[in-house]
Design an enzyme around this catalytic site. Structure first.
Site, PDB file in Angstrom:
ATOM      1  N   ASP A 209      54.039 -73.935 -77.564  1.00  0.00           N
ATOM      2  CA  ASP A 209      54.387 -72.538 -77.301  1.00  0.00           C
ATOM      3  C   ASP A 209      55.231 -71.979 -78.443  1.00  0.00           C
ATOM      4  O   ASP A 209      56.375 -72.380 -78.631  1.00  0.00           O
ATOM      5  CB  ASP A 209      55.193 -72.453 -75.994  1.00  0.00           C
ATOM      6  CG  ASP A 209      55.567 -71.023 -75.650  1.00  0.00           C
ATOM      7  OD1 ASP A 209      54.761 -70.352 -74.990  1.00  0.00           O
ATOM      8  OD2 ASP A 209      56.653 -70.566 -76.069  1.00  0.00           O
TER       9      ASP A 209
ATOM     10  N   TYR B   2      59.506 -66.218 -83.447  1.00  0.00           N
ATOM     11  CA  TYR B   2      60.173 -67.485 -83.782  1.00  0.00           C
ATOM     12  C   TYR B   2      60.090 -67.806 -85.270  1.00  0.00           C
ATOM     13  O   TYR B   2      60.763 -68.719 -85.753  1.00  0.00           O
ATOM     14  CB  TYR B   2      59.584 -68.668 -82.984  1.00  0.00           C
ATOM     15  CG  TYR B   2      59.613 -68.517 -81.482  1.00  0.00           C
ATOM     16  CD1 TYR B   2      60.354 -67.499 -80.881  1.00  0.00           C
ATOM     17  CD2 TYR B   2      58.899 -69.381 -80.663  1.00  0.00           C
ATOM     18  CE1 TYR B   2      60.353 -67.355 -79.500  1.00  0.00           C
ATOM     19  CE2 TYR B   2      58.908 -69.243 -79.288  1.00  0.00           C
ATOM     20  CZ  TYR B   2      59.630 -68.225 -78.711  1.00  0.00           C
ATOM     21  OH  TYR B   2      59.635 -68.084 -77.347  1.00  0.00           O
TER      22      TYR B   2
ATOM     23  N   LYS C 172      52.879 -65.049 -79.109  1.00  0.00           N
ATOM     24  CA  LYS C 172      53.256 -63.830 -78.372  1.00  0.00           C
ATOM     25  C   LYS C 172      53.435 -62.648 -79.314  1.00  0.00           C
ATOM     26  O   LYS C 172      53.850 -62.836 -80.463  1.00  0.00           O
ATOM     27  CB  LYS C 172      54.592 -64.061 -77.629  1.00  0.00           C
ATOM     28  CG  LYS C 172      54.703 -65.409 -76.947  1.00  0.00           C
ATOM     29  CD  LYS C 172      55.990 -65.596 -76.171  1.00  0.00           C
ATOM     30  CE  LYS C 172      56.100 -67.024 -75.651  1.00  0.00           C
ATOM     31  NZ  LYS C 172      56.711 -67.973 -76.589  1.00  0.00           N
TER      32      LYS C 172
ATOM     33  N   HIS D 203      55.388 -60.498 -75.166  1.00  0.00           N
ATOM     34  CA  HIS D 203      56.660 -61.229 -75.108  1.00  0.00           C
ATOM     35  C   HIS D 203      57.638 -60.625 -74.079  1.00  0.00           C
ATOM     36  O   HIS D 203      58.271 -61.367 -73.311  1.00  0.00           O
ATOM     37  CB  HIS D 203      57.288 -61.246 -76.508  1.00  0.00           C
ATOM     38  CG  HIS D 203      58.126 -62.454 -76.773  1.00  0.00           C
ATOM     39  ND1 HIS D 203      58.172 -63.092 -77.978  1.00  0.00           N
ATOM     40  CD2 HIS D 203      58.981 -63.143 -75.985  1.00  0.00           C
ATOM     41  CE1 HIS D 203      58.991 -64.128 -77.914  1.00  0.00           C
ATOM     42  NE2 HIS D 203      59.500 -64.169 -76.709  1.00  0.00           N
TER      43      HIS D 203
HETATM   44  P1  NDP Z   1      65.058 -75.586 -72.933  1.00  0.00           P
HETATM   45  O1  NDP Z   1      65.439 -75.400 -71.520  1.00  0.00           O
HETATM   46  O2  NDP Z   1      63.734 -76.172 -73.255  1.00  0.00           O
HETATM   47  O3  NDP Z   1      66.229 -76.418 -73.613  1.00  0.00           O
HETATM   48  C1  NDP Z   1      66.257 -76.703 -74.981  1.00  0.00           C
HETATM   49  C2  NDP Z   1      67.635 -77.275 -75.310  1.00  0.00           C
HETATM   50  O4  NDP Z   1      67.884 -78.424 -74.508  1.00  0.00           O
HETATM   51  C3  NDP Z   1      67.782 -77.688 -76.737  1.00  0.00           C
HETATM   52  O5  NDP Z   1      69.110 -77.392 -77.113  1.00  0.00           O
HETATM   53  C4  NDP Z   1      67.556 -79.205 -76.710  1.00  0.00           C
HETATM   54  O6  NDP Z   1      68.307 -79.851 -77.718  1.00  0.00           O
HETATM   55  C5  NDP Z   1      68.091 -79.561 -75.330  1.00  0.00           C
HETATM   56  N1  NDP Z   1      67.349 -80.657 -74.716  1.00  0.00           N
HETATM   57  C6  NDP Z   1      66.001 -80.811 -74.638  1.00  0.00           C
HETATM   58  N2  NDP Z   1      65.670 -81.912 -73.968  1.00  0.00           N
HETATM   59  C7  NDP Z   1      66.834 -82.507 -73.624  1.00  0.00           C
HETATM   60  C8  NDP Z   1      67.143 -83.704 -72.945  1.00  0.00           C
HETATM   61  N3  NDP Z   1      66.181 -84.511 -72.472  1.00  0.00           N
HETATM   62  N4  NDP Z   1      68.454 -84.027 -72.765  1.00  0.00           N
HETATM   63  C9  NDP Z   1      69.425 -83.229 -73.238  1.00  0.00           C
HETATM   64  N5  NDP Z   1      69.202 -82.075 -73.896  1.00  0.00           N
HETATM   65  C10 NDP Z   1      67.904 -81.711 -74.090  1.00  0.00           C
HETATM   66  O7  NDP Z   1      65.224 -74.128 -73.638  1.00  0.00           O
HETATM   67  P2  NDP Z   1      64.379 -73.116 -74.506  1.00  0.00           P
HETATM   68  O8  NDP Z   1      65.080 -71.835 -74.374  1.00  0.00           O
HETATM   69  O9  NDP Z   1      64.095 -73.634 -75.851  1.00  0.00           O
HETATM   70  O10 NDP Z   1      62.994 -72.963 -73.705  1.00  0.00           O
HETATM   71  C11 NDP Z   1      61.829 -73.716 -73.973  1.00  0.00           C
HETATM   72  C12 NDP Z   1      60.779 -72.864 -74.666  1.00  0.00           C
HETATM   73  O11 NDP Z   1      60.474 -71.696 -73.918  1.00  0.00           O
HETATM   74  C13 NDP Z   1      61.216 -72.283 -76.022  1.00  0.00           C
HETATM   75  O12 NDP Z   1      61.302 -73.241 -77.047  1.00  0.00           O
HETATM   76  C14 NDP Z   1      60.175 -71.228 -76.214  1.00  0.00           C
HETATM   77  O13 NDP Z   1      58.941 -71.805 -76.638  1.00  0.00           O
HETATM   78  C15 NDP Z   1      60.062 -70.650 -74.810  1.00  0.00           C
HETATM   79  N6  NDP Z   1      60.948 -69.468 -74.608  1.00  0.00           N
HETATM   80  C16 NDP Z   1      60.335 -68.275 -74.297  1.00  0.00           C
HETATM   81  C17 NDP Z   1      61.071 -67.137 -74.099  1.00  0.00           C
HETATM   82  C18 NDP Z   1      60.388 -65.869 -73.759  1.00  0.00           C
HETATM   83  O14 NDP Z   1      61.034 -64.808 -73.756  1.00  0.00           O
HETATM   84  N7  NDP Z   1      59.111 -65.896 -73.457  1.00  0.00           N
HETATM   85  C19 NDP Z   1      62.543 -67.127 -74.220  1.00  0.00           C
HETATM   86  C20 NDP Z   1      63.098 -68.437 -74.518  1.00  0.00           C
HETATM   87  C21 NDP Z   1      62.312 -69.550 -74.678  1.00  0.00           C
HETATM   88  P3  NDP Z   1      67.706 -80.462 -79.089  1.00  0.00           P
HETATM   89  O15 NDP Z   1      66.594 -79.574 -79.535  1.00  0.00           O
HETATM   90  O16 NDP Z   1      68.888 -80.423 -79.997  1.00  0.00           O
HETATM   91  O17 NDP Z   1      67.246 -81.852 -78.780  1.00  0.00           O
END
Ligand code: NDP
Length: 276
Positions: free
Chosen positions: A49, A54, A79, A112
């Site tokens: 995604d 991004y 998006k 988006h």
């Molecule tokens: P997430 O809920 O996926 O969390 C990501 C964060 O959690 C990062 O800081 C990562 O750290 C940490 N993390 C991941 N796995 C673990 C784990 N097993 N244990 C501890 N910490 C963990 O948040 P996102 O906001 O990134 O959402 C996921 C995706 O959704 C985005 O990447 C994007 O593709 C989409 N999105 C869409 C939006 C929209 O408006 N349509 C808005 C926001 C997101 P690290 O990377 O340092 O390991």
């Protein structure tokens, strides 16, 4: 029982989309984007995604090509950003995204955010892209029930997916029920709440009980609620950890316990009060 990383949901237009994938928001550094996507693909992830916003579509596309995995085995979502909404603007934004990704077609193209006064024109452009076969499916993101009602009442195609902020503190039950009624699959963004409440005692107690991590408990909860998930991580051990959720099942009682954590708490913007 969802028991494989490859398991798909059949969207209402017949296209199959993996229930589990990788999100790549906030990964911009070129090598990091490529390494993250490659690691995920090696571990069996087949859905990625991204978004024009991004600023990493080019590296995502390159990682996909370099993986050697057949294009048709990978599901790519991108998006159209808020500033690119409108009919002609969306058609142009799509071509830019497709070029950046270096792909012939996109699997899923999403609006988006529901930019007021624009999203219906944006949707007409999405319908054209769909009819021309440039995208296999079209959907929306951050749409509330009233946005969906407006869209459904005023267009030919119904969105296949609504991607929204969704996690145990924001379980979105009314929106999920509406989407189910209209055959719109629900996809969670920030499925882990960006790791803000992994130490929540209810979750950590369940983690001990199932011998899983807090993140795995939350991700499994989503899957059992029929929610598509795209957790993001740049950390190889976490990319792996997040994918190891297909060998256990939460009991209905434990699902209910997590359901009760809902506080309607948003960490991201409220779609009704975004300054576009
Ligand atoms: P997430 O809920 O996926 O969390 C990501 C964060 O959690 C990062 O800081 C990562 O750290 C940490 N993390 C991941 N796995 C673990 C784990 N097993 N244990 C501890 N910490 C963990 O948040 P996102 O906001 O990134 O959402 C996921 C995706 O959704 C985005 O990447 C994007 O593709 C989409 N999105 C869409 C939006 C929209 O408006 N349509 C808005 C926001 C997101 P690290 O990377 O340092 O390991």
């Amino acid at each position: 029982m969802v028991n494989s990383i490859y398991e798909t949901v059949r969207l209402h237009n017949g296209v199959e989309m993996q229930k589990f994938g990788l999100g790549v928001y906030l990964i911009k550094e070129r090598a990091e984007v490529k390494n993250t996507v490659k690691t995920a693909l090696e571990l069996g992830y087949r859905s990625i995604d991204t978004a024009a916003y991004y600023d990493n579509e080019d590296d995502v596309g390159q990682a996909i090509r370099e993986s050697g995995i057949p294009r048709e085995d990978i599901f790519v979502t991108t998006k159209v950003w808020n500033g690119d909404q409108g009919y002609e603007e969306t058609l142009a934004a799509f071509e830019k995204s497709r070029n950046e990704l270096g792909l012939d077609y996109i699997d899923l193209y999403l609006i988006h955010w529901p930019v007021q006064g624009k999203y219906l024109d944006t949707w007409r452009a999405m319908e054209k892209l769909y009819q021309e076969g440039k995208v296999r499916a079209i959907g929306v993101s951050n749409f509330q029930i009233h946005h969906l009602q407006d869209l459904i009442a005023n267009s030919k195609e119904k969105p296949v997916v609504n991607q929204v902020e969704l996690h145990p503190l924001l379980s979105q039950e009314p929106l999920r029920a509406f989407c189910k009624e209209h055959e719109i699959a629900v996809e969670a963004w920030s499925p882990l709440g960006r790791a803000r409440f992994l130490d929540e005692p209810t979750i950590t107690t369940l983690a001990e009980k199932y011998k899983k991590t807090a993140a795995q408990i939350i991700l499994r909860w989503h899957l059992q609620n029929d929610v598509i998930i795209i957790p993001k991580s740049v950390t190889p051990s976490r990319i792996k950890e997040n994918s190891e959720i297909f060998d256990f099942e939460l009991s209905q009682e434990d699902m209910n316990t997590i359901n009760q954590l809902n506080q309607n708490k948003r960490f991201g913007p409220d779609p009704d009060h975004v300054d576009f």
